[in-house]
Scaffold this motif. Structure first.
Motif, mmCIF file in Angstrom:
data_model
loop_
_atom_site.group_PDB
_atom_site.id
_atom_site.type_symbol
_atom_site.label_atom_id
_atom_site.label_comp_id
_atom_site.label_asym_id
_atom_site.label_seq_id
_atom_site.Cartn_x
_atom_site.Cartn_y
_atom_site.Cartn_z
ATOM 1 N N ARG A 19 -4.917 -5.433 -4.533
ATOM 2 C CA ARG A 19 -5.063 -5.160 -2.898
ATOM 3 C C ARG A 19 -3.653 -5.214 -2.371
ATOM 4 N NH1 ARG A 19 -9.761 -8.293 -3.864
ATOM 5 N NH2 ARG A 19 -8.742 -10.218 -3.109
ATOM 6 N N ARG A 61 -1.906 -2.362 0.003
ATOM 7 C CA ARG A 61 -1.491 -2.750 1.440
ATOM 8 C C ARG A 61 0.108 -2.368 1.413
ATOM 9 N NH1 ARG A 61 -4.483 -7.346 0.768
ATOM 10 N NH2 ARG A 61 -2.815 -8.565 0.537
ATOM 11 N N LYS A 67 -13.847 -0.151 -4.397
ATOM 12 C CA LYS A 67 -14.587 -0.066 -3.291
ATOM 13 C C LYS A 67 -14.127 1.374 -2.465
ATOM 14 C CE LYS A 67 -16.580 -4.154 -3.698
ATOM 15 N NZ LYS A 67 -16.131 -4.549 -4.814
ATOM 16 N N ALA A 104 -11.354 2.002 -0.620
ATOM 17 C CA ALA A 104 -11.068 1.562 1.030
ATOM 18 C C ALA A 104 -10.209 2.619 1.719
ATOM 19 C CB ALA A 104 -10.931 0.248 0.869
ATOM 20 N N GLY A 105 -9.849 3.472 1.015
ATOM 21 C CA GLY A 105 -8.861 4.689 1.788
ATOM 22 C C GLY A 105 -7.464 4.297 1.679
ATOM 23 N N MET A 106 -7.092 3.605 0.627
ATOM 24 C CA MET A 106 -5.860 3.524 0.404
ATOM 25 C C MET A 106 -4.577 4.897 0.556
ATOM 26 S SD MET A 106 -3.737 1.851 -2.934
ATOM 27 C CE MET A 106 -4.139 3.078 -4.160
ATOM 28 N N GLN A 142 -5.590 7.359 2.125
ATOM 29 C CA GLN A 142 -5.783 8.234 3.378
ATOM 30 C C GLN A 142 -4.481 8.426 4.290
ATOM 31 O OE1 GLN A 142 -8.582 9.306 4.578
ATOM 32 N NE2 GLN A 142 -8.392 9.523 6.751
#
Length: 201
Positions: A68, A72, A123, A125-127, A129
């Motif tokens: 993660r 980020r 998951k 989560a749209g990394m 995007q």
């Protein structure tokens, strides 16, 4: 934590987590997932193993947090580049280069695969995007300049998803998949440039 002189340094919980994740990331880049060891990180930072377990629960928790953390950081870098760059300046070759940096040179693909083989499920989560948005902004701007209709955003998303899949696979297998197709002496970056050019076409 201890500083270079061996003195204890008090840090906030967030600062401690950040330092542990940065140390873990260095281990990942240098040696892959097997190099991310709680004992080594604790020793390097002047911590006890228990201190790292306090923050992350166990090694698997540390590895998930590291993934993660890398995601980020990637998003922040892309958003930062978008804020100062020309949207029309990004193309698929540049997008592929950023993905290769994430998956291969930072070891994120190997880490994600290590976690998946251990039973972890991503998951989504749209990394990627923001990268799709940046690419789409450039494609739309170039289309307007040429007097053409703007492309569909979903097409840009699919391009990034495809580039992501290819760069992820390359990071795991190196040039083995190229050699399996009889491509001898073709560099991975040369292959990615070809993939990007096919998508551009």
């Amino acid at each position: 934590m201890a500083d270079a002189g061996g003195k204890r340094v008090r840090r906030t919980v967030e600062a401690s987590r950040q330092a542990i994740l940065e140390a873990a990331e260095r281990c990942l880049i240098d040696e892959g997932p097997n190099g991310v060891k709680v004992q080594r990180i604790a020793r390097d930072l002047g911590l006890t193993d228990a201190a790292i377990h306090y923050h992350f629960g166990n090694r698997e928790g540390l590895m998930e947090a590291l993934l993660r953390f890398s995601g980020r950081r990637f998003v922040e870098e892309v958003q930062g580049a978008m804020s100062v760059g020309d949207a029309a300046g990004i193309d698929l070759r540049q997008a592929a280069s950023r993905l290769s940096e994430l998956y291969e040179r930072r070891g994120t693909a190997r880490l994600a695969m290590w976690l998946m083989l251990a039973g972890w499920s991503p998951k989504g989560a749209g990394m990627l995007q923001p990268l799709a948005e940046w690419l789409h902004a450039g494609r739309a701007q170039r289309a307007r300049a040429a007097g053409l209709a703007a492309p569909a955003f979903e097409d840009s998303q699919k391009m990034i998803a495809l580039l992501g899949a290819v760069t992820f696979a390359q990071a795991l297998s190196g040039d083995a998949h190229l050699r399996s197709a009889g491509l001898q002496g073709v560099a991975q970056n040369e292959f990615m440039a070809w993939v990007a050019d096919q998508l551009e076409t």
